[in-house]
Scaffold this motif. Structure first.
Motif, PDB file in Angstrom:
ATOM      1  N   ASP A 146       0.386  -1.334  -0.252  1.00 17.61           N
ATOM      2  CA  ASP A 146      -0.476   0.104   0.218  1.00 17.61           C
ATOM      3  C   ASP A 146       0.464   1.199  -0.088  1.00 17.61           C
ATOM      4  O   ASP A 146       0.194   2.376  -0.791  1.00 17.61           O
ATOM      5  CB  ASP A 146      -0.980  -0.253   1.219  1.00 17.61           C
ATOM      6  N   TYR A 147       2.265   1.170   0.830  1.00 18.61           N
ATOM      7  CA  TYR A 147       2.635   2.469   0.584  1.00 18.61           C
ATOM      8  C   TYR A 147       4.413   2.396   0.158  1.00 18.61           C
ATOM      9  O   TYR A 147       4.647   3.445   0.603  1.00 18.61           O
ATOM     10  CB  TYR A 147       2.889   2.550   2.253  1.00 18.61           C
ATOM     11  N   GLY A 148       4.444   0.883  -0.293  1.00 21.00           N
ATOM     12  CA  GLY A 148       6.077   1.412  -0.985  1.00 21.00           C
ATOM     13  C   GLY A 148       6.236   2.309  -1.783  1.00 21.00           C
ATOM     14  O   GLY A 148       7.565   2.677  -1.616  1.00 21.00           O
ATOM     15  N   ASP A 149       5.365   2.946  -2.934  1.00 15.47           N
ATOM     16  CA  ASP A 149       5.769   3.742  -3.803  1.00 15.47           C
ATOM     17  C   ASP A 149       5.163   5.654  -2.988  1.00 15.47           C
ATOM     18  O   ASP A 149       5.247   6.797  -3.625  1.00 15.47           O
ATOM     19  CB  ASP A 149       5.378   4.076  -4.670  1.00 15.47           C
ATOM     20  N   ILE A 150       4.930   5.351  -1.874  1.00 17.61           N
ATOM     21  CA  ILE A 150       4.217   6.855  -0.986  1.00 17.61           C
ATOM     22  C   ILE A 150       5.775   7.423  -0.862  1.00 17.61           C
ATOM     23  O   ILE A 150       6.389   7.424  -0.112  1.00 17.61           O
ATOM     24  CB  ILE A 150       3.302   6.369   0.499  1.00 17.61           C
ATOM     25  N   CYS A 151       5.850   8.736  -0.985  1.00  9.43           N
ATOM     26  CA  CYS A 151       6.485   9.871  -0.063  1.00  9.43           C
ATOM     27  C   CYS A 151       6.210  11.051   0.505  1.00  9.43           C
ATOM     28  O   CYS A 151       5.104  11.413   0.118  1.00  9.43           O
ATOM     29  CB  CYS A 151       7.292  10.810  -1.616  1.00  9.43           C
ATOM     30  N   LEU A 152       6.784  11.542   1.671  1.00  8.26           N
ATOM     31  CA  LEU A 152       5.781  11.751   2.544  1.00  8.26           C
ATOM     32  C   LEU A 152       6.351  13.313   1.866  1.00  8.26           C
ATOM     33  O   LEU A 152       7.359  13.760   1.022  1.00  8.26           O
ATOM     34  CB  LEU A 152       6.966  11.972   3.711  1.00  8.26           C
TER      35      LEU A 152
END
Length: 245
Positions: A215-221
């Motif tokens: 779900d969050y592997g490609d998510i950046c802050l």
């Protein structure tokens, strides 16, 4: 006037003090009005205490110092000072030298006028032996109050409990439900899942890590860094066994 001119921020242990380094990255120019920011930016001195340093690099009696330190590094103590730290102190007994090294940082803080003390994650200062933990920190604050004018002492924590009992003297309480209602925190309704792996920590961790990267592997802050996953273990043995290599 009777305002804060110096600040001391307590952090329990090395983990919290590292997270407090974000104080150096706060965009104060977006918080303060232009007429105040320039004077603030040119005057404030932010410093973090480091292992092996016997003193804090502040000018005694000066103003606009923001010192971030571990509780252990400046509280009144002498038992845990290493012999290597007292090598340069000649002409005094070893026990006295240990006390002197332990209190050098404390004396530097005590020289700063109009001081405010902020204790982050304050529930850690109580510890399991409540009376003992509280006395150590309170003794330090009392010493500072006797040596300089302490304007305020502010304790903050997200878990204001000791053995399921709320801590006394809470002057402001902002709960999770309020934060969710006000839109500061995510509403987790329908998003909390319970699993049973019969004590098999390895299977549990493998499932959580796989689910997180799905779900969050490609998510950046917003600052560009990757999303992070924190896993807490009840036993340090589990942490050592399952630590990534």
């Amino acid at each position: 006037g009777p305002f804060v001119q110096n600040a001391l921020v307590f952090a329990p242990g090395t983990t919290i003090i590292e997270s407090l380094r974000e104080l150096a990255e706060i965009p104060y120019e977006k918080i303060l009005p232009p007429r105040l920011y320039k004077a603030f930016a040119t005057s404030v001195k932010l410093m973090f205490t480091r292992d092996g340093e016997k003193d804090i690099p502040v000018v005694r009696g000066s103003s606009f110092n923001l010192v971030v330190t571990n509780t252990e590094k400046i509280r009144i103590q002498k038992e845990k000072i290493r012999k290597a730290d007292i090598g340069g102190l000649f002409g005094v007994l070893e026990d006295e030298a240990k006390a002197e090294v332990a209190n050098l940082r404390l004396q530097a803080i005590a020289s700063l006028p109009h001081l405010a003390v902020f204790s982050d994650e304050a529930h850690h200062t109580y510890g399991q032996p409540l009376e003992t933990g509280l006395k150590k920190v309170r003794k330090t604050v009392d010493y500072l109050a006797a040596q300089t004018n302490v304007v305020a002492v502010v304790n903050t924590t997200g878990t204001p409990y000791f053995k399921r009992q709320p801590l006394r003297d809470v002057v402001f309480w902002y709960g999770l439900s309020q934060g969710i209602r006000d839109g500061y925190l995510k509403d987790l309704s329908g998003n909390i899942h319970a699993y049973s792996f019969d004590g098999d920590a390895a299977t549990y961790v493998a499932h959580v890590v796989t689910d997180f990267f799905k779900d969050y592997g490609d998510i950046c802050l917003p600052n560009g860094s990757k999303a992070k996953l924190a896993i807490y273990f009840p036993q340090t043995d589990d942490l050592r066994e399952l630590r990534p290599v």
